[in-house]
Write a protein that holds these residues in place. Structure first.
Motif, PDB file in Angstrom:
ATOM      1  N   ILE A 153       0.875  -1.171   0.000  1.00  0.00           N
ATOM      2  CA  ILE A 153       0.000   0.000   0.000  1.00  0.00           C
ATOM      3  C   ILE A 153       0.909   1.216   0.000  1.00  0.00           C
ATOM      4  O   ILE A 153       1.763   1.362   0.884  1.00  0.00           O
ATOM      5  N   SER A 211      -9.287   4.257  -3.575  1.00  0.00           N
ATOM      6  CA  SER A 211     -10.607   3.675  -3.807  1.00  0.00           C
ATOM      7  C   SER A 211     -11.621   4.364  -2.904  1.00  0.00           C
ATOM      8  O   SER A 211     -11.257   4.943  -1.886  1.00  0.00           O
ATOM      9  N   LYS A 215     -14.897   4.118  -0.480  1.00  0.00           N
ATOM     10  CA  LYS A 215     -15.663   3.213   0.378  1.00  0.00           C
ATOM     11  C   LYS A 215     -16.842   3.977   0.974  1.00  0.00           C
ATOM     12  O   LYS A 215     -16.698   5.124   1.370  1.00  0.00           O
ATOM     13  N   SER A 247      -5.649   1.443  -1.781  1.00  0.00           N
ATOM     14  CA  SER A 247      -5.810   0.000  -1.960  1.00  0.00           C
ATOM     15  C   SER A 247      -4.452  -0.595  -2.317  1.00  0.00           C
ATOM     16  O   SER A 247      -3.596   0.100  -2.868  1.00  0.00           O
TER      17      SER A 247
END
Length: 109
Positions: free
Chosen positions: A39, A46, A48, A66
């Motif tokens: 990472i 991303s 969420k 991500s």
């Protein structure tokens, strides 16, 4: 089962060599040697959708990094000012260090 190794560690400065974030220089936050992924800070973001809970008081849309494959990043050499291939060398005191293949500078400080 053999133990897998990565060429980058947590805290290393790396440059992304392929994908949508190509050319970005950032720090490795977490490495997953078993999966061969890392990472990298600000890379492969991303979205969420989180519900409010005990951990996350403020719900809503959260942007987070991500994992990407470790083969998509190269270690950054401050002397060369670019992403470089690395080699491993054993010093006089018996410690193992990584070095830049192009300039020979030791990358583990």
């Amino acid at each position: 089962m053999e133990k897998k190794k990565l060429h980058v560690k947590k805290g290393d400065t790396v440059v992304v060599i392929s994908g949508k974030d190509k050319g970005k220089k950032a720090k490795v936050l977490v490495s997953y040697p078993k999966d061969g992924k890392v990472i990298v800070e600000g890379v492969n973001m991303s979205t969420k959708h989180k519900k409010p809970s005990q951990k996350v008081q403020q719900g809503g849309i959260i942007h987070q990094e991500s994992p990407i494959f470790a083969s998509k990043v190269m270690l950054w050499c401050d002397k060369c000012k670019k992403g470089v291939r690395i080699g491993k060398r054993i010093l006089q005191d018996g410690s193992k260090v990584r070095y830049c293949k192009s300039c020979g500078d030791i990358l583990d400080k």
